[in-house]
Design an enzyme around this catalytic site. Structure first.
Site, PDB file in Angstrom:
ATOM      1  N   LYS A   1       0.674  -1.336  -0.106  1.00 28.79           N
ATOM      2  CA  LYS A   1       0.037   0.013   0.085  1.00 28.79           C
ATOM      3  C   LYS A   1       1.032   1.117   0.034  1.00 28.79           C
ATOM      4  O   LYS A   1       1.037   1.770   0.947  1.00 28.79           O
ATOM      5  CB  LYS A   1      -0.940  -0.093   1.193  1.00 28.79           C
ATOM      6  CG  LYS A   1      -2.077  -0.899   0.980  1.00 28.79           C
ATOM      7  CD  LYS A   1      -3.017  -0.974   2.479  1.00 28.79           C
ATOM      8  CE  LYS A   1      -3.732   0.518   2.673  1.00 28.79           C
ATOM      9  NZ  LYS A   1      -4.700   0.673   1.551  1.00 28.79           N
TER      10      LYS A   1
HETATM   11  N1  PMP Z   1      -7.528  -2.261  -3.046  1.00 25.20           N
HETATM   12  C1  PMP Z   1      -6.917  -1.237  -2.702  1.00 25.20           C
HETATM   13  C2  PMP Z   1      -6.203  -0.314  -3.708  1.00 25.20           C
HETATM   14  C3  PMP Z   1      -7.198  -0.710  -1.224  1.00 25.20           C
HETATM   15  O1  PMP Z   1      -6.540   0.642  -0.910  1.00 25.20           O
HETATM   16  C4  PMP Z   1      -7.711  -1.471  -0.551  1.00 25.20           C
HETATM   17  C5  PMP Z   1      -8.041  -0.600   1.109  1.00 25.20           C
HETATM   18  N2  PMP Z   1      -7.023  -1.070   1.950  1.00 25.20           N
HETATM   19  C6  PMP Z   1      -8.249  -2.591  -0.679  1.00 25.20           C
HETATM   20  C7  PMP Z   1      -8.238  -3.224  -2.056  1.00 25.20           C
HETATM   21  C8  PMP Z   1      -9.122  -3.467   0.472  1.00 25.20           C
HETATM   22  O2  PMP Z   1      -8.252  -4.012   1.285  1.00 25.20           O
HETATM   23  P1  PMP Z   1      -8.465  -4.431   2.811  1.00 25.20           P
HETATM   24  O3  PMP Z   1      -9.661  -5.197   2.830  1.00 25.20           O
HETATM   25  O4  PMP Z   1      -7.297  -4.782   3.451  1.00 25.20           O
HETATM   26  O5  PMP Z   1      -8.726  -2.953   3.418  1.00 25.20           O
END
Ligand code: PMP
Length: 302
Positions: A153
């Protein structure tokens, strides 16, 4: 007044300032997490959802981006719990840890020793603000793993997300769906995507440059283990969105949100679908520690 974690200590937010020259600000040299803690009013307890997994992912992001931080997953979990207690939250909270390059050097080399961590948090209810989204396929393509590592991220990568969301909002939609460079369905700007077809739950595989979402994993478990559904990870063509029985998003901030329209075409009958509703109900049971089978996902704060 809010307390934050900064460089090994819990301090008042106004005591922290970051230089205008900081590399993270100038070049996006950082990575972050989004974590939720759910308040259970009956138990008068705050539970952080899948805390460890978020910090494992943060450390993987750090590794990929050469951000060498001096904390273990356990230490980061402990600091987070301490921070939540210090802020004395009695409501559902969003937690944002950021690891970044703090150096003021002019050039964007990532290999240097000034690696910093901060964590802030704030109350957050239904982030989406609505239960049913109208979305469009974005004209922006999702960044691929060989441009910016997709399993991390990285703060800089969210320029791609911001452009897609902005375009969608300017055109009157609630959110965007990004395609991969090859034209397959990838994900939303900050959420993973699922379709339901003939009672099968289908979602793009990690090899299609998605972030492997922690909510995505939770949704797949619920579908398999609680609803007895078949779950398939495979590439999804754009036009499958138009003929799907249901489409929905999953993410820490977004939670589980129905998509009722894609590119001005109704999904199913244009109302939130049955599978999504069932998953959502199970999801909120899990996050508030109301399902003993998944208690290990919930870390009590108090
Ligand atoms: N894709 C992206 C690009 C994101 O930023 C997120 C948010 N973290 C997600 C998917 C979903 O991930 P998570 O369920 O771990 O929050």
């Amino acid at each position: 007044m809010s307390y934050v974690f900064y460089q090994g200590e819990i301090v008042k937010e106004e005591e922290v300032s970051i230089s205008m020259r900081c590399k993270a600000f100038n070049y996006g040299l950082g990575c972050f997490e989004g974590i939720r803690a759910y308040w259970n009013d009956e138990k008068k307890q705050l539970y952080v959802f899948r805390l460890r997994e978020h910090y494992e992912r943060l450390l993987n992001s750090c590794k990929a981006l050469y951000i060498n931080i001096p904390y273990t997953v356990e230490q980061l979990c402990d600091y987070t719990l301490e921070l939540l207690r210090k802020n004395n939250f009695k409501t559902t909270v969003y937690i944002r840890p950021v690891a970044y390059k703090g150096s003021n050097e002019l050039f964007p080399t990532v290999y240097d020793d000034d690696n910093r961590v901060l964590i802030y948090c704030q109350p957050m209810g239904n982030f989406a603000g609505k239960d049913a989204f109208r979305v469009c396929v974005s004209s922006w393509r999702r960044i691929s793993d060989n441009m910016i590592p997709a399993r991390t991220k990285p703060t800089g990568g969210y320029l791609n997300s911001a452009l897609a969301s902005l375009e969608a909002l300017q055109n009157g939609y609630d959110e965007a769906i990004l395609l991969t460079d090859d034209g397959y369905v990838c994900e939303g700007p900050g959420e993973n995507i699922f379709i339901v077809k003939n009672n099968k739950l289908i979602t793009p595989p990690p090899s299609d440059n998605i972030l492997e979402g922690i909510t995505r994993d939770t949704v797949m478990r619920i579908a398999k283990e609680e609803l007895g559904m078949e779950v398939v990870e495979r590439s999804i063509a754009r036009s499958e969105l138009y003929s799907a029985d249901e489409v929905f998003f999953s993410g820490t901030a977004m939670e589980v949100t129905s998509v009722v329209e894609v590119d001005n075409r109704k999904v199913g009958d244009g109302k939130p679908g049955k599978v999504c509703s069932q998953i959502k109900e199970q999801f909120f049971g899990l996050t508030t520690d109301n399902n003993p089978k998944y208690s290990h996902f919930c870390t009590p704060v108090y």
